[in-house]
Enzyme design. Structure first.
Site, PDB file in Angstrom:
ATOM      1  CE1 TYR A  22      53.164  40.799  25.039  1.00  0.00           C
ATOM      2  CE2 TYR A  22      52.338  40.048  27.148  1.00  0.00           C
ATOM      3  CZ  TYR A  22      52.574  41.069  26.258  1.00  0.00           C
ATOM      4  OH  TYR A  22      52.201  42.343  26.572  1.00  0.00           O
ATOM      5  CE  LYS A 136      49.018  39.970  25.763  1.00  0.00           C
ATOM      6  NZ  LYS A 136      49.144  41.315  26.340  1.00  0.00           N
ATOM      7  CD  GLU A 168      46.824  49.550  23.342  1.00  0.00           C
ATOM      8  OE1 GLU A 168      46.131  48.596  23.754  1.00  0.00           O
ATOM      9  OE2 GLU A 168      47.779  49.400  22.575  1.00  0.00           O
ATOM     10  CG  LEU A 192      46.295  43.626  22.727  1.00  0.00           C
ATOM     11  CD1 LEU A 192      47.248  43.002  21.712  1.00  0.00           C
ATOM     12  CD2 LEU A 192      46.674  43.187  24.126  1.00  0.00           C
TER      13      LEU A 192
HETATM   14  N1  PLP Z   1      46.638  46.863  25.647  1.00  0.00           N
HETATM   15  C1  PLP Z   1      47.932  46.539  25.858  1.00  0.00           C
HETATM   16  C2  PLP Z   1      49.006  47.350  25.206  1.00  0.00           C
HETATM   17  C3  PLP Z   1      48.257  45.446  26.681  1.00  0.00           C
HETATM   18  O1  PLP Z   1      49.545  45.116  26.884  1.00  0.00           O
HETATM   19  C4  PLP Z   1      47.209  44.713  27.297  1.00  0.00           C
HETATM   20  C5  PLP Z   1      47.498  43.572  28.167  1.00  0.00           C
HETATM   21  O2  PLP Z   1      48.605  43.312  28.528  1.00  0.00           O
HETATM   22  C6  PLP Z   1      45.879  45.105  27.059  1.00  0.00           C
HETATM   23  C7  PLP Z   1      45.628  46.172  26.216  1.00  0.00           C
HETATM   24  C8  PLP Z   1      44.738  44.351  27.688  1.00  0.00           C
HETATM   25  O3  PLP Z   1      44.601  43.090  27.092  1.00  0.00           O
HETATM   26  P1  PLP Z   1      43.905  41.870  27.860  1.00  0.00           P
HETATM   27  O4  PLP Z   1      42.578  42.371  28.323  1.00  0.00           O
HETATM   28  O5  PLP Z   1      43.787  40.821  26.816  1.00  0.00           O
HETATM   29  O6  PLP Z   1      44.797  41.503  28.990  1.00  0.00           O
END
Ligand code: PLP
Length: 268
Positions: A22, A136, A168, A192
């Site tokens: 997603y 993701k 994270e 991510l």
């Molecule tokens: N890390 C995780 C596990 C996430 O689920 C998300 C976003 O949902 C992020 C980091 C941040 O990603 P983004 O800046 O692309 O929204």
């Protein structure tokens, strides 16, 4: 269509196995923020789970544009999910002919005054997730468990630690500031590759703010002058407490003020 009219098979692999990926995108002033970057990561996730994209980028752009128009909400979040489609009987083996299921929703998001931003309290937790946090995937069992453990313990979120290093948060990337230098963990299979993370790194670099992409120990997190998390939903959000340690003076720090200013003006 109205959500109550939409239907998905009970044999959809997204439902049965969490076999899907997603994206969450922000819609500001009627257009999708950092759309190219989201499409790039969408394709990367699809490649990683060996699922052929049902559309080329141009078609994705048209579908997303249409969804934004029909959703008629701004600011909003656009959620896009692609699963490996329907398979019956249920089997671990991928079906020979896959028709991916695509779901897009557009939901209004709140507009926050800067003074409404309350810094978060986070707790560190062992990162027991699988080794491909860079994809993701919709299967967010571990992230949900960790987030809800943190909430039950009176915190807003968990920052995850793998082998002594910060990876994270449960749905956001992590930054610290120490002695005026910004730092965030480097991209790896364990976290991510956040679009907001990359955007913040590039804004800081353009503004000549010192920034390192390097491994961060749990100790560095606890002793930071500032801690922030970044995501599409949170943008750049300050953290005022990690475990029982207060970060800075308990409110958002001066480097955060500057990066938030840059971030807000980059939306125009
Ligand atoms: N890390 C995780 C596990 C996430 O689920 C998300 C976003 O949902 C992020 C980091 C941040 O990603 P983004 O800046 O692309 O929204």
């Amino acid at each position: 269509m109205a959500p109550e009219e939409a239907q998905v098979s009970v044999f959809d692999r997204g439902f049965m196995f969490g076999d899907g990926i997603y994206e969450v995108m922000a819609v500001y002033d009627g257009s999708v923020f950092t759309l190219d970057e989201h499409l790039r990561r969408l394709n990367r996730s699809l490649d990683a789970i060996r699922l052929e994209s049902p559309h080329d980028d141009e078609t994705w752009r048209q579908i997303i544009e249409q969804a934004v128009e029909r959703g008629a909400e701004s600011p909003a979040y656009l959620y896009l999910q692609v699963t490996r489609g329907v398979e019956s009987p249920r089997s671990h083996v991928y079906p020979a002919a896959v028709v991916p299921t695509v779901l897009i929703t557009v939901m209004a998001s709140p507009i926050l005054e800067r003074k409404e931003i309350e810094p978060l309290k986070v707790i560190t937790k062992n990162d027991f997730r699988w080794g491909r946090g860079d994809i993701k995937v919709t299967s967010l069992m571990a992230n949900g468990l960790l987030k809800n453990e943190a909430l039950a313990e009176g915190f807003d979120d968990a920052v995850l630690i793998r082998d002594g290093e910060v990876t994270e948060a449960t749905a956001a990337n992590v930054f610290i500031v120490k002695d005026g230098v910004i730092a965030t963990p480097p991209k790896s299979p364990y976290l991510l590759h956040g679009i907001t993370r990359d955007h913040v790194v590039s804004l800081a670099k353009k503004a000549n703010m010192p920034l390192d992409e390097r491994a961060l120990t749990e100790d560095e997190l606890l002793n930071a002058d500032e801690v922030w998390i970044t995501s599409t939903g949170y943008e750049v959000w300050p953290v005022c407490q990690v475990n029982d340690r207060f970060i800075g003076n308990g409110s958002a720090g001066v480097v955060w003020q500057e990066i938030d200013r840059l971030f807000q003006s980059s939306k125009d």
